[in-house]
Design a protein around this motif. Sequence first.
Motif, PDB file in Angstrom:
ATOM      1  N   ILE A 133      -4.086   2.902   8.821  1.00  0.00           N
ATOM      2  CA  ILE A 133      -3.443   1.747   8.193  1.00  0.00           C
ATOM      3  C   ILE A 133      -2.859   0.857   9.286  1.00  0.00           C
ATOM      4  CG2 ILE A 133      -1.615   0.919   6.666  1.00  0.00           C
ATOM      5  CD1 ILE A 133      -1.795   3.528   5.136  1.00  0.00           C
ATOM      6  N   PHE A 166      -5.232   8.930   8.042  1.00  0.00           N
ATOM      7  CA  PHE A 166      -5.849   7.748   7.442  1.00  0.00           C
ATOM      8  C   PHE A 166      -5.333   6.493   8.137  1.00  0.00           C
ATOM      9  CE2 PHE A 166      -6.128   4.472   4.045  1.00  0.00           C
ATOM     10  CZ  PHE A 166      -7.502   4.501   3.870  1.00  0.00           C
ATOM     11  N   GLN A 186      -9.113   7.605   1.017  1.00  0.00           N
ATOM     12  CA  GLN A 186      -9.769   8.554   1.912  1.00  0.00           C
ATOM     13  C   GLN A 186     -10.828   9.367   1.168  1.00  0.00           C
ATOM     14  OE1 GLN A 186      -7.625  12.062   3.617  1.00  0.00           O
ATOM     15  NE2 GLN A 186      -7.998  11.002   5.564  1.00  0.00           N
ATOM     16  N   TRP A 240       0.869  -1.174   0.000  1.00  0.00           N
ATOM     17  CA  TRP A 240       0.000   0.000   0.000  1.00  0.00           C
ATOM     18  C   TRP A 240       0.902   1.219   0.000  1.00  0.00           C
ATOM     19  CZ3 TRP A 240      -5.103   0.004  -0.806  1.00  0.00           C
ATOM     20  CH2 TRP A 240      -5.801   1.201  -0.613  1.00  0.00           C
ATOM     21  N   GLY A 266     -10.317   2.577   6.295  1.00  0.00           N
ATOM     22  CA  GLY A 266      -8.930   2.274   6.587  1.00  0.00           C
ATOM     23  C   GLY A 266      -8.480   1.060   5.809  1.00  0.00           C
ATOM     24  N   SER A 312      -3.605   5.904  -0.386  1.00  0.00           N
ATOM     25  CA  SER A 312      -4.229   6.399   0.836  1.00  0.00           C
ATOM     26  C   SER A 312      -5.090   7.624   0.561  1.00  0.00           C
ATOM     27  CB  SER A 312      -3.159   6.742   1.885  1.00  0.00           C
ATOM     28  OG  SER A 312      -2.521   5.582   2.354  1.00  0.00           O
ATOM     29  N   THR A 313      -4.570   8.540  -0.250  1.00  0.00           N
ATOM     30  CA  THR A 313      -5.361   9.729  -0.608  1.00  0.00           C
ATOM     31  C   THR A 313      -6.611   9.321  -1.369  1.00  0.00           C
ATOM     32  OG1 THR A 313      -3.412  11.149  -0.669  1.00  0.00           O
ATOM     33  CG2 THR A 313      -5.349  11.900  -1.887  1.00  0.00           C
ATOM     34  N   ALA A 372       0.368   8.972   5.112  1.00  0.00           N
ATOM     35  CA  ALA A 372      -0.889   8.483   5.685  1.00  0.00           C
ATOM     36  C   ALA A 372      -1.164   9.129   7.040  1.00  0.00           C
ATOM     37  CB  ALA A 372      -0.852   6.965   5.817  1.00  0.00           C
ATOM     38  N   THR A 430       3.826  -1.820   4.408  1.00  0.00           N
ATOM     39  CA  THR A 430       3.212  -0.666   3.757  1.00  0.00           C
ATOM     40  C   THR A 430       4.249   0.435   3.685  1.00  0.00           C
ATOM     41  OG1 THR A 430       1.276   0.789   3.727  1.00  0.00           O
ATOM     42  CG2 THR A 430       2.314   0.402   5.865  1.00  0.00           C
TER      43      THR A 430
END
Length: 219
Positions: free
Chosen positions: A125, A123, A99, A90, A105, A95-96, A118, A112
């Motif tokens: 993770i 966010f 979100q 990831w 999540g 992540s963006t 993040a 990652t």
Amino acid sequence: MSDVLDRLGRLDSCAVSDAKDALGLSAAVSGLGRASGQGVLAGRVKTVQLAEGKPASDAPKVHLGARAIAAATAETVIVVAHPGIDAGGWGGVLSTGAQLAGVRGVIVDGPTRDVDEARGLGFAIFSRTTTARTARGRVHEVSTGEPVVIGAEPVADGDFVIADGSGVVFIRQADIERVLTTAEGLAAREAAMVAALRAGTPITEVMGASYETMLEARS
């Protein structure tokens, strides 16, 4: 399902793991730590399966995780099964995108990367570890929405999950009501024990014989 997720989100992973123990079900998946985000993450699973190496030359050209984000709802937690090599499962752009799509999540059974990004997003993770090494040429996506194994736990698309600082617990759809009911009962009993301690009851009484039988198997 919002009521179910509200109830799950008011618990913690330990109470839910204890409930599964009490019901004779597999308990928490250990070793998946919080890389970013805060509080309890609770939602419904959208699975992603990764494999080592490059995709076949005739495979669709899609970045890992992108299809899961596109299929997500406001209840989604993306769960990534990773082959375990040192390569990100990831990253920051994902992540963006997640979100912005309303994903709650991500849980990665492997490394990652772009963790500071993040964290800046707030966010959530959870992962086995972190890395700066790219997935490109090292891992690729095999499927989205198919059954996976996380740790030793079989996980299906649409299952429930709760994750916090102690661990990650998956709950099958068929088990969610009895797991929630049992976990809520256990949490209430432990809250009463804490209240008794604060009221001055000796810990030897509070942590007496009945505590040791709290998790005896239930039907």
